[in-house]
Write an enzyme that holds these catalytic residues in place. Structure first.
Site, PDB file in Angstrom:
ATOM      1  CG  PHE A 169      -1.809  -1.188   1.300  1.00 45.71           C
ATOM      2  CD1 PHE A 169      -3.084  -1.146   0.745  1.00 45.71           C
ATOM      3  CD2 PHE A 169      -1.371  -2.371   1.886  1.00 45.71           C
ATOM      4  CE1 PHE A 169      -3.905  -2.272   0.778  1.00 45.71           C
ATOM      5  CE2 PHE A 169      -2.182  -3.493   1.929  1.00 45.71           C
ATOM      6  CZ  PHE A 169      -3.454  -3.442   1.372  1.00 45.71           C
ATOM      7  CE  LYS A 170       3.730   6.588  -4.180  1.00 49.92           C
ATOM      8  NZ  LYS A 170       3.861   7.037  -5.591  1.00 49.92           N
ATOM      9  CB  ILE A 171      -0.392   5.649   2.674  1.00 47.23           C
ATOM     10  CG1 ILE A 171      -0.789   4.185   2.912  1.00 47.23           C
ATOM     11  CG2 ILE A 171      -1.406   6.611   3.268  1.00 47.23           C
ATOM     12  CD1 ILE A 171      -2.108   3.767   2.286  1.00 47.23           C
TER      13      ILE A 171
END
Length: 308
Positions: A169-171
């Site tokens: 997950f790239k937040i």
């Protein structure tokens, strides 16, 4: 050489798509940009992302860039290929092709179109399930404001638990550190890779929240490594000092230059011949560009020396 074993961690910058003066693909320049990024310390590389101007490429050009980069990298580092598309079928096919070509992972935004066309959570869930069913490599969900699609930490954690290949997950949303912390708490071992995004502007807060990777701009992985290496070694004060040194450049990239920063720095350093961005994107204002170069030079960024 095989790619490093999972889980993937560290600094995975976004590579620019390199054009010549006319705006045509410059594959020789593309390969030089990739070589620089690897030699500057990138643990891996992401291609065809928004910072790669993926939205100005034809489908055929996407394939050309993907194949050229993966062939040239030849397993030296893992490569993440962005395969975002609104249609599940198209995204799944792009992802399958990326896997066949040697991608280590695909990065995908939730489906959206324009300012108003969105799908509900059920549609987003089915979208990622459909993409996952087509491949056997990890999927990184890119949670970015540009999609205009709220993705709660609880929903992301649910997809991590229930959809086989959804695990990174790239937040990039406001309050990223808090969201990362909640995602890790809710998702447990299913969240293999909670990553920082947005050019590392919130990198220290995100590392403190548990981020294990950083997807930044492609121009100075050597600088980002000074932060992440110290942090991983338990030297938080050294990481803070490095963050303080590099933050003015990170901030200038993020707030003033955007996706044009990387190519400007690479051109200034002789890595690529042209910093062309495809129209309708406009070049950097000379003063904005000069400030970018000045900040990079103050930190002796390798990008200004590697190609000379």
């Amino acid at each position: 050489m095989s790619s490093p074993a999972q889980p993937y961690r560290g600094v995975f910058p976004v590579a620019p798509t390199v054009f010549d003066a006319s705006g045509a693909l410059d594959l020789d320049g593309q390969r030089r940009a990739i070589d620089f990024m690897i030699e500057a310390g990138s643990h891996g590389i992401c291609i065809l992302a928004n910072f790669s101007e993926q939205f100005v490429l034809t489908d055929a050009e996407r394939e050309t860039v993907m194949d050229a980069v993966l062939d040239h990298v030849a397993g030296r580092v893992p490569v993440i290929v962005t395969t975002t598309h609104f249609a599940t079928q198209v995204c799944a096919e792009r992802s399958r092709r990326a896997q066949e070509a040697g991608a280590a992972m695909v990065m995908v935004m939730p489906p959206y179109h324009g300012a108003t066309i969105r799908v509900p959570e059920l549609g987003i869930y089915d979208f990622f399930r459909g993409v996952s069913d087509a491949i056997s490599i990890p999927i990184m969900i890119q949670d970015a404001p540009v999609a205009g699609t709220p993705l709660s930490a609880a929903f992301l954690a649910r997809m991590a638990r229930e959809i086989e290949n959804v695990s990174y997950f790239k937040i990039e949303t406001p309050g990223a550190a808090g969201k990362l912390r909640e995602l890790i708490a809710l998702g447990g071992d299913a969240v293999v890779g909670p990553w920082d995004g947005e050019e590392a502007i919130t990198l220290m807060a995100d590392l403190d929240a548990g981020a294990t990777g950083a997807m930044t701009g492609g121009a100075y992985p050597d600088g980002i490594r000074q932060i992440t290496d110290a942090y991983a070694a338990g030297r938080r004060n050294d990481a803070l000092d490095a963050y303080a040194r590099w933050l003015p450049l990170i901030n200038h990239e993020n707030r003033q230059c955007g996706l044009l920063a990387c190519k400007a720095l690479m051109a200034e350093g002789g890595i690529i011949a042209h910093e062309t961005a495809r129209l309708p994107l406009q070049p950097l204002h000379p003063d904005t560009r000069a400030a970018l170069i000045e900040l990079a030079r103050r930190n002796d960024a390798l990008v200004l020396r590697w190609g000379r």
